[in-house]
Design a protein around this motif. Structure first.
Motif: not given
Length: 175
Positions: A76, A103-104, A108-109, A113, A99-101, A94, A96-97
């Motif tokens: 990544s 990546n979606s 993919w991941a 960071r 990063i999740e958004r 926030d 991690m949230q």
């Protein structure tokens, strides 16, 4: 038939996004972004809280170790963003949230960071659109009928939102 007598053919219209995308993609690639997509959709990806107060600067991809296995997962990247001090503190909580958004969005991941740099953010002009009217019951019913075949809930909701905006905007013009 000579050029003077040839009927006027309308030129095919080009989407502004295609023209801007082609011009911006080389610049984005220099900054580690594969395309202009994440920069253009930044506010939609990260949400209202960070959309105007945080700016993506570049992606730093780690050096890939050459392995015998071509199926080995890619490592990544680190997303470098800049923002003001107060927002930096909120974003660090926030992250991690966010990063999740992101990546979606990529599917993919891609981001592992976020590195936050405290710098002033260029203020973007606020788009002041007048709110669209609510749909009538019959308009909502027609829209729901058109979306019956869509299986994916998220896609159906997105299409419903888009459809409602199109119907409201087009009927405002007709009035």
């Amino acid at each position: 038939m000579s050029k003077a007598n040839a009927p006027n053919k309308p030129k095919e219209a080009k989407l502004l996004a295609d023209l801007v995308g082609r011009a911006m993609t080389p610049v984005c690639r220099k900054r580690g972004f594969a395309s202009v997509d994440i920069v253009a959709a930044w506010a939609d990806i990260v949400g209202e809280r960070y959309g105007t107060r945080v700016q993506p600067d570049k992606l730093i991809w780690p050096r890939q170790v050459v392995l015998d296995d071509p199926e080995a997962p890619r490592q990544s990247a680190t997303l470098v963003v800049h923002t003001d001090g107060a927002t930096a503190l909120m974003l660090s909580h926030d992250s991690m949230q966010v990063i999740e958004r992101i990546n979606s969005f990529y599917g993919w991941a891609a981001i592992g960071r976020i590195k936050i740099l405290q710098r002033p953010v260029r203020a973007k002009p606020v788009d002041e659109r007048k709110p669209l009217r609510a749909l009538t019951a019959s308009e909502e019913e027609k829209l729901e009928k058109r979306l019956e075949g869509v299986q994916n809930d998220r896609l159906r909701e997105a299409l419903k939102k888009l459809g409602a905006q199109v119907i409201a905007k087009n009927s405002d013009r007709a009035a």
